[in-house]
Design a protein around this motif. Structure first.
Motif, mmCIF file in Angstrom:
data_model
loop_
_atom_site.group_PDB
_atom_site.id
_atom_site.type_symbol
_atom_site.label_atom_id
_atom_site.label_comp_id
_atom_site.label_asym_id
_atom_site.label_seq_id
_atom_site.Cartn_x
_atom_site.Cartn_y
_atom_site.Cartn_z
ATOM 1 N N TYR A 56 0.850 -1.185 0.000
ATOM 2 C CA TYR A 56 0.000 0.000 0.000
ATOM 3 C C TYR A 56 0.889 1.240 0.000
ATOM 4 O O TYR A 56 1.360 1.681 1.044
ATOM 5 C CB TYR A 56 -0.906 0.009 1.235
ATOM 6 N N PRO A 57 1.150 1.831 -1.179
ATOM 7 C CA PRO A 57 1.978 3.049 -1.254
ATOM 8 C C PRO A 57 1.119 4.309 -1.297
ATOM 9 O O PRO A 57 -0.062 4.275 -1.647
ATOM 10 C CB PRO A 57 2.730 2.877 -2.582
ATOM 11 N N ASN A 58 1.740 5.438 -0.961
ATOM 12 C CA ASN A 58 1.121 6.721 -1.273
ATOM 13 C C ASN A 58 1.175 6.916 -2.783
ATOM 14 O O ASN A 58 2.008 6.311 -3.471
ATOM 15 C CB ASN A 58 1.825 7.863 -0.546
ATOM 16 N N HIS A 59 0.260 7.730 -3.305
ATOM 17 C CA HIS A 59 0.134 7.870 -4.767
ATOM 18 C C HIS A 59 0.571 9.271 -5.195
ATOM 19 O O HIS A 59 0.022 10.267 -4.723
ATOM 20 C CB HIS A 59 -1.311 7.626 -5.177
ATOM 21 N N GLN A 60 1.565 9.338 -6.091
ATOM 22 C CA GLN A 60 2.086 10.634 -6.528
ATOM 23 C C GLN A 60 1.958 10.872 -8.029
ATOM 24 O O GLN A 60 1.993 12.008 -8.472
ATOM 25 C CB GLN A 60 3.556 10.762 -6.125
ATOM 26 N N GLY A 61 1.836 9.813 -8.798
ATOM 27 C CA GLY A 61 1.752 10.013 -10.239
ATOM 28 C C GLY A 61 1.937 8.735 -11.035
ATOM 29 O O GLY A 61 1.943 7.626 -10.487
ATOM 30 N N GLU A 136 -2.634 14.163 -6.953
ATOM 31 C CA GLU A 136 -2.551 15.550 -7.410
ATOM 32 C C GLU A 136 -1.208 15.762 -8.099
ATOM 33 O O GLU A 136 -0.179 15.291 -7.631
ATOM 34 C CB GLU A 136 -2.659 16.512 -6.224
ATOM 35 N N ASN A 137 -1.220 16.465 -9.228
ATOM 36 C CA ASN A 137 0.038 16.779 -9.903
ATOM 37 C C ASN A 137 0.914 17.657 -9.011
ATOM 38 O O ASN A 137 0.417 18.552 -8.332
ATOM 39 C CB ASN A 137 -0.226 17.499 -11.231
ATOM 40 N N ASN A 138 2.207 17.359 -9.037
ATOM 41 C CA ASN A 138 3.171 18.158 -8.276
ATOM 42 C C ASN A 138 2.766 18.251 -6.803
ATOM 43 O O ASN A 138 2.764 19.327 -6.200
ATOM 44 C CB ASN A 138 3.271 19.566 -8.875
ATOM 45 N N SER A 169 8.453 10.861 -6.347
ATOM 46 C CA SER A 169 8.011 10.126 -7.535
ATOM 47 C C SER A 169 7.228 11.036 -8.483
ATOM 48 O O SER A 169 7.226 10.836 -9.703
ATOM 49 C CB SER A 169 7.149 8.937 -7.108
ATOM 50 N N TYR A 170 6.566 12.049 -7.926
ATOM 51 C CA TYR A 170 5.763 12.971 -8.736
ATOM 52 C C TYR A 170 6.603 13.761 -9.738
ATOM 53 O O TYR A 170 6.102 14.256 -10.745
ATOM 54 C CB TYR A 170 5.009 13.947 -7.828
ATOM 55 N N ALA A 175 5.510 16.925 -12.813
ATOM 56 C CA ALA A 175 6.056 18.234 -12.455
ATOM 57 C C ALA A 175 7.120 18.599 -13.491
ATOM 58 O O ALA A 175 7.657 17.730 -14.174
ATOM 59 C CB ALA A 175 6.654 18.217 -11.049
ATOM 60 N N VAL A 176 7.409 19.898 -13.602
ATOM 61 C CA VAL A 176 8.416 20.351 -14.565
ATOM 62 C C VAL A 176 9.795 20.272 -13.908
ATOM 63 O O VAL A 176 10.083 20.989 -12.951
ATOM 64 C CB VAL A 176 8.131 21.794 -15.017
ATOM 65 N N ASN A 177 10.628 19.375 -14.398
ATOM 66 C CA ASN A 177 11.982 19.219 -13.869
ATOM 67 C C ASN A 177 12.948 19.011 -15.022
ATOM 68 O O ASN A 177 12.611 18.394 -16.034
ATOM 69 C CB ASN A 177 12.061 18.022 -12.922
#
Length: 238
Positions: A56-61, A136-138, A169-170, A175-177
């Motif tokens: 069960y991970p957190n969700h970033q993208g 959510e993005n970023n 991970s996001y 995100a802009v990187n």
């Protein structure tokens, strides 16, 4: 690679689960090399060796599953929104690892998925489920509420729960990187059935979220200390 992935996914009678998973990890490594993405994992020794389990991970993208599979040597699968599962490349990933497509607004189909996944992990499989649902993005490593319903599978299968903390991970797709991107996967200590069998799904969700959030906050503090140390050393040399 996509035609090769499609062919292998369509012929599981020829290509074993291990072979298909090795192809998935190979494609991820090619993507990471091209995109200058580097994923580091910690706590791999926490993964149960003699049973199936649910991560069960957190969700970033969109990179979350890829980041986990890049560091998870044992074949694993995942559950995702059916509507998002048929785009090019995503479809191939889902089919290669026998991922489950969940119809968000179809409770009956959802119960069927719960039964299928529960039976799968009972038989020794490893599965990824995102209790936040969307992302959510970023989002800058900020967690949303965990949905209690996603833990019904754990109660039904009675297998270990492995909280997974994903950090940065996001940055890969959401995100802009520019330049090198570092992401981190932390496999936390598992929660065995004996520990959570008397808990309600809401209580399990809160406990798993608490552990993941605590780990993310710990790592943030470490990173801040490291930055301060590096800045001090740079200033001293100057």
């Amino acid at each position: 690679m996509i035609p090769k992935m499609r062919f292998w996914a369509d012929h599981p009678e020829i290509y074993s689960e291990e072979k298909r998973y090795s192809l998935v990890r190979h494609v991820i490594s090619l993507m990471n090399k091209t995109g200058n993405i580097h994923t580091i994992s910690y706590g791999n020794n926490n993964l149960p060796k003699n049973s199936g389990y649910i991560m069960y991970p957190n969700h970033q993208g969109k990179y979350d599953v890829l980041g986990i599979m890049n560091t998870h040597l044992r074949p694993c699968s995942f559950v995702m929104d059916k509507k998002k599962s048929y785009t090019i490349l995503v479809r191939e990933f889902v089919d290669l690892v026998d991922g489950k497509r969940l119809e968000i607004n179809n409770p009956r189909q959802g119960m069927g998925i719960i039964s299928q996944v529960a039976e799968s992990v009972k038989q020794g499989k490893a599965v990824i489920i995102f209790p936040e649902g969307g992302y959510e993005n970023n989002n800058r490593n900020i967690l949303s509420d965990f949905k209690p319903g996603s833990f019904k599978i754990a109660l039904k299968s009675k297998v270990p729960i492995v909280p997974v903390a994903l950090i940065d991970s996001y940055k890969v797709f959401n995100a802009v990187n520019f330049g090198k991107i570092m992401t981190y996967v932390h496999y936390l200590e598992p929660i065995y059935y004996e520990e959570y069998k008397g808990m309600k799904t809401r209580e399990i969700a809160l406990e798993v979220r608490k552990r993941i959030e605590q780990k993310i906050n710990e790592e943030k503090l470490k990173l801040e200390r490291e930055k301060k140390k590096n800045n001090y050393l740079t200033f001293k040399r100057t």
